[in-house]
Motif scaffolding. Structure first.
Motif, PDB file in Angstrom:
ATOM      1  N   GLY A 275       0.813  -0.919   0.237  1.00  0.00           N
ATOM      2  CA  GLY A 275      -0.075   0.090  -0.248  1.00  0.00           C
ATOM      3  C   GLY A 275       0.206   0.985   0.203  1.00  0.00           C
ATOM      4  N   ARG A 276       2.044   0.985   0.210  1.00  0.00           N
ATOM      5  CA  ARG A 276       3.088   2.594   0.082  1.00  0.00           C
ATOM      6  C   ARG A 276       3.266   2.820  -1.256  1.00  0.00           C
ATOM      7  N   ARG A 277       3.602   3.979  -1.187  1.00  0.00           N
ATOM      8  CA  ARG A 277       4.176   4.125  -2.743  1.00  0.00           C
ATOM      9  C   ARG A 277       5.860   4.521  -2.835  1.00  0.00           C
ATOM     10  N   TYR A 278       6.252   3.641  -3.637  1.00  0.00           N
ATOM     11  CA  TYR A 278       7.871   4.379  -4.038  1.00  0.00           C
ATOM     12  C   TYR A 278       8.546   5.163  -5.638  1.00  0.00           C
ATOM     13  N   ALA A 279       9.386   5.138  -5.341  1.00  0.00           N
ATOM     14  CA  ALA A 279       9.945   5.754  -6.973  1.00  0.00           C
ATOM     15  C   ALA A 279      11.515   4.959  -7.009  1.00  0.00           C
ATOM     16  N   ALA A 301       9.811  -3.354 -11.040  1.00  0.00           N
ATOM     17  CA  ALA A 301       9.050  -3.617  -9.751  1.00  0.00           C
ATOM     18  C   ALA A 301       8.069  -3.923  -9.538  1.00  0.00           C
ATOM     19  N   GLY A 302       7.862  -5.373  -8.825  1.00  0.00           N
ATOM     20  CA  GLY A 302       7.131  -6.522  -8.723  1.00  0.00           C
ATOM     21  C   GLY A 302       6.144  -6.399 -11.013  1.00  0.00           C
ATOM     22  N   LYS A 303       4.819  -5.855 -10.347  1.00  0.00           N
ATOM     23  CA  LYS A 303       4.422  -6.291 -11.652  1.00  0.00           C
ATOM     24  C   LYS A 303       4.311  -4.850 -12.849  1.00  0.00           C
ATOM     25  N   ASP A 304       4.626  -3.687 -11.882  1.00  0.00           N
ATOM     26  CA  ASP A 304       5.176  -2.651 -12.696  1.00  0.00           C
ATOM     27  C   ASP A 304       6.472  -2.671 -13.175  1.00  0.00           C
ATOM     28  N   THR A 305       5.795  -1.600 -14.596  1.00  0.00           N
ATOM     29  CA  THR A 305       6.899  -1.572 -15.974  1.00  0.00           C
ATOM     30  C   THR A 305       7.235  -0.346 -16.449  1.00  0.00           C
ATOM     31  N   LEU A 306       8.855  -0.522 -16.773  1.00  0.00           N
ATOM     32  CA  LEU A 306       8.682   1.372 -17.687  1.00  0.00           C
ATOM     33  C   LEU A 306      10.211   0.766 -18.776  1.00  0.00           C
ATOM     34  N   LYS A 307      10.135   1.118 -19.673  1.00  0.00           N
ATOM     35  CA  LYS A 307      10.869   0.688 -20.844  1.00  0.00           C
ATOM     36  C   LYS A 307      11.616   2.364 -21.046  1.00  0.00           C
ATOM     37  N   VAL A 308      12.436   2.282 -20.796  1.00  0.00           N
ATOM     38  CA  VAL A 308      12.534   3.797 -20.926  1.00  0.00           C
ATOM     39  C   VAL A 308      14.222   3.818 -22.385  1.00  0.00           C
ATOM     40  N   PRO A 309      13.727   4.408 -23.307  1.00  0.00           N
ATOM     41  CA  PRO A 309      14.715   4.379 -24.751  1.00  0.00           C
ATOM     42  C   PRO A 309      15.598   5.586 -24.394  1.00  0.00           C
ATOM     43  N   PHE A 325       5.876   3.038  -7.857  1.00  0.00           N
ATOM     44  CA  PHE A 325       4.699   1.867  -8.313  1.00  0.00           C
ATOM     45  C   PHE A 325       4.310   2.308  -6.427  1.00  0.00           C
ATOM     46  N   VAL A 326       3.675   1.460  -6.761  1.00  0.00           N
ATOM     47  CA  VAL A 326       2.427   1.178  -5.255  1.00  0.00           C
ATOM     48  C   VAL A 326       2.869  -0.352  -4.948  1.00  0.00           C
ATOM     49  N   ALA A 327       3.232  -0.864  -3.845  1.00  0.00           N
ATOM     50  CA  ALA A 327       3.767  -2.090  -3.419  1.00  0.00           C
ATOM     51  C   ALA A 327       2.112  -2.541  -2.788  1.00  0.00           C
ATOM     52  N   THR A 328       2.736  -3.922  -3.596  1.00  0.00           N
ATOM     53  CA  THR A 328       1.204  -4.803  -2.995  1.00  0.00           C
ATOM     54  C   THR A 328       2.592  -6.604  -2.171  1.00  0.00           C
ATOM     55  N   GLN A 329       3.307  -6.667  -1.811  1.00  0.00           N
ATOM     56  CA  GLN A 329       3.571  -7.733  -0.850  1.00  0.00           C
ATOM     57  C   GLN A 329       4.888  -6.784  -0.042  1.00  0.00           C
ATOM     58  N   THR A 330       5.215  -7.794   0.552  1.00  0.00           N
ATOM     59  CA  THR A 330       6.242  -7.157   1.319  1.00  0.00           C
ATOM     60  C   THR A 330       7.584  -7.142   1.245  1.00  0.00           C
ATOM     61  N   ILE A 356      24.067   0.827 -16.861  1.00  0.00           N
ATOM     62  CA  ILE A 356      22.669   0.838 -15.296  1.00  0.00           C
ATOM     63  C   ILE A 356      23.781   1.088 -14.489  1.00  0.00           C
ATOM     64  N   ASP A 357      23.338   2.499 -13.963  1.00  0.00           N
ATOM     65  CA  ASP A 357      23.756   3.231 -12.450  1.00  0.00           C
ATOM     66  C   ASP A 357      23.315   3.874 -11.743  1.00  0.00           C
ATOM     67  N   ASP A 358      23.209   4.108 -10.493  1.00  0.00           N
ATOM     68  CA  ASP A 358      22.484   5.498  -9.347  1.00  0.00           C
ATOM     69  C   ASP A 358      21.420   4.393  -9.230  1.00  0.00           C
ATOM     70  N   VAL A 359      21.221   3.574  -9.059  1.00  0.00           N
ATOM     71  CA  VAL A 359      19.772   2.847  -8.693  1.00  0.00           C
ATOM     72  C   VAL A 359      19.227   3.375  -7.694  1.00  0.00           C
ATOM     73  N   ARG A 360      18.084   3.934  -6.980  1.00  0.00           N
ATOM     74  CA  ARG A 360      17.580   4.414  -5.916  1.00  0.00           C
ATOM     75  C   ARG A 360      15.852   3.340  -5.749  1.00  0.00           C
ATOM     76  N   LEU A 361      16.125   3.895  -4.465  1.00  0.00           N
ATOM     77  CA  LEU A 361      14.896   3.268  -4.478  1.00  0.00           C
ATOM     78  C   LEU A 361      14.546   3.711  -3.177  1.00  0.00           C
ATOM     79  N   LEU A 362      13.388   4.436  -2.624  1.00  0.00           N
ATOM     80  CA  LEU A 362      13.041   5.727  -1.982  1.00  0.00           C
ATOM     81  C   LEU A 362      10.980   5.173  -1.854  1.00  0.00           C
ATOM     82  N   SER A 363      10.962   5.505  -0.503  1.00  0.00           N
ATOM     83  CA  SER A 363       9.415   5.309  -0.701  1.00  0.00           C
ATOM     84  C   SER A 363       9.336   6.549   0.069  1.00  0.00           C
ATOM     85  N   ILE A 364       7.832   7.168  -1.188  1.00  0.00           N
ATOM     86  CA  ILE A 364       6.614   8.681  -1.661  1.00  0.00           C
ATOM     87  C   ILE A 364       6.196   9.036  -0.066  1.00  0.00           C
ATOM     88  N   ARG A 365       5.163   9.959  -0.592  1.00  0.00           N
ATOM     89  CA  ARG A 365       4.557  10.230  -0.152  1.00  0.00           C
ATOM     90  C   ARG A 365       3.373  10.762  -0.828  1.00  0.00           C
TER      91      ARG A 365
END
Length: 367
Positions: A275-279, A301-309, A325-330, A356-365
């Motif tokens: 239920g929490r949102r992430y970036a 990210a789970g079932k969410d995807t993004l294609k970056v050309p 994305f919004v997390a659906t699992q723990t 690929i570089d500088d990969v970050r995952l943060l919880s967002i409001r």
């Protein structure tokens, strides 16, 4: 005095019969470049006939000591660093014992090249763990590739063995080995600024200064302990680990190149709150290695995807992207792969791909 002499003689005899054990420091193993060679009396042509003839190493089977520039039929054998390498024939191996710290993670890096057969492979082990690294796919134009393999030290001495399990008609046919190194891997930690471990890829295997083709990290089916801490190579092919001394890197000193399309993926499972949102933010670019053309990186990210050309000119550069994305699992699986295969514009036999570089995952409001 006689007793002292007897003790000294006993120590000398003991040291001469004990197997050599290297004191480990990050970098090249003792005589890891094989520049210290056997005596002429320990050789029959190019074959080494004494198991302890190559200083700091123990050999078994048909092992040759090869000088750079030596000819094999119409083929010229070239050594990437220095003037010498070893060739492992059928069922041949080289071995060295190294002092390590029990419980620590390590990565072996070594360079290898095929010589005779297309199906050559190498078995690398630190007992009781082992992995078979296939050499069918070449990633560099020189014919040499450097490979990394990770292990956990289960005792204070690691017995490193590089073995050719081949059964060719010509018993001398087998891969060349040069430049064997080792590095301690420090377990990465999550921080308040990044929920991912080693998102900047700064912690990884040793990269040789004088080679220009990076280090291949094999899929986890070949290596249970990833030499890229925090990440799994979940694919059939390797990914390439790059350094800023030889390549264009978006951030810091290290990055990963996805060199085999959808067969070359990296992943990490991270704890999330349903239920929490992430970036998920990351950089996509090229390594300044003549890998030009249209590229696409797919992020999951789970079932969410993004294609970056990314339109690459093969001269370096990058862009940033974000997957919200919004997390659906723990636990959420973060994964990246390249949609397409790419070849270097100056060498159509060498695979390449997006960086690929500088990969970050943060919880967002919530907005």
């Amino acid at each position: 005095m006689r007793m002292v002499n007897l003790i000294l003689l006993s120590v000398l005899l003991l040291s001469s019969t004990c197997h050599f054990v290297s004191a480990f420091t990050d970098g090249l193993l003792p005589n890891g470049d094989f520049e210290l060679g056997p005596k002429r009396s320990d050789m029959k042509g190019t074959e080494v006939i004494n198991r302890h003839a190559i200083p700091k190493w123990e050999i078994s089977g048909f092992v040759e000591y090869i000088k750079s520039g030596q000819k094999q039929g119409d083929m010229l054998l070239v050594v990437p660093e220095g003037a010498f390498a070893v060739r492992l024939g059928n069922e041949a191996s080289i071995k060295q014992r190294v002092n390590v710290t029990k419980g620590m993670n390590y990565a072996i890096t070594f360079c290898a090249a095929r010589t005779c057969a297309q199906e050559e492979q190498l078995n690398i082990s630190v007992s009781p763990e082992w992995g078979v690294l296939p050499m069918q796919t070449l990633y560099s134009s020189s014919g040499w590739d450097c490979y990394a393999w990770g292990f956990v030290a289960l005792s204070s001495i690691a017995e490193l063995v590089i073995h050719n399990p081949g059964v060719e008609e010509d018993p001398a046919c087998g891969p060349l080995i040069d430049s064997v190194a080792m590095r301690v891997l420090v377990p990465p930690k999550r921080t308040s600024m990044n929920l991912l471990k080693n998102g900047n890829f700064e912690e990884g295997p040793f990269i040789f200064r004088n080679t220009t083709w990076g280090t291949l990290i094999p899929p986890n089916i070949e290596d249970a302990h990833s030499p890229l801490p925090g990440w799994m190579v979940e694919s059939l092919k390797a990914v390439k680990y790059l350094d800023s001394n030889h390549f264009s890197v978006p951030s810091g000193k290290r990055a990963v190149e996805l060199v085999a399309g959808k067969e070359s993926a990296i992943a990490q499972v991270v704890r999330t709150t349903p239920g929490r949102r992430y970036a998920l933010t990351f950089a996509v670019g090229d390594a300044n290695d003549a890998c030009a053309g249209s590229m696409v990186v797919e992020a999951f990210a789970g079932k969410d995807t993004l294609k970056v050309p990314y339109a690459s000119k093969g001269k370096g550069g990058f862009k940033r992207a974000v997957l919200r994305f919004v997390a659906t699992q723990t636990r959420t699986r973060i994964m990246f792969y390249s949609t397409f295969y790419s070849m270097r514009s100056d060498d159509f036999s060498s695979l390449c791909g997006p960086v690929i570089d500088d990969v970050r995952l943060l919880s967002i409001r919530r907005p």
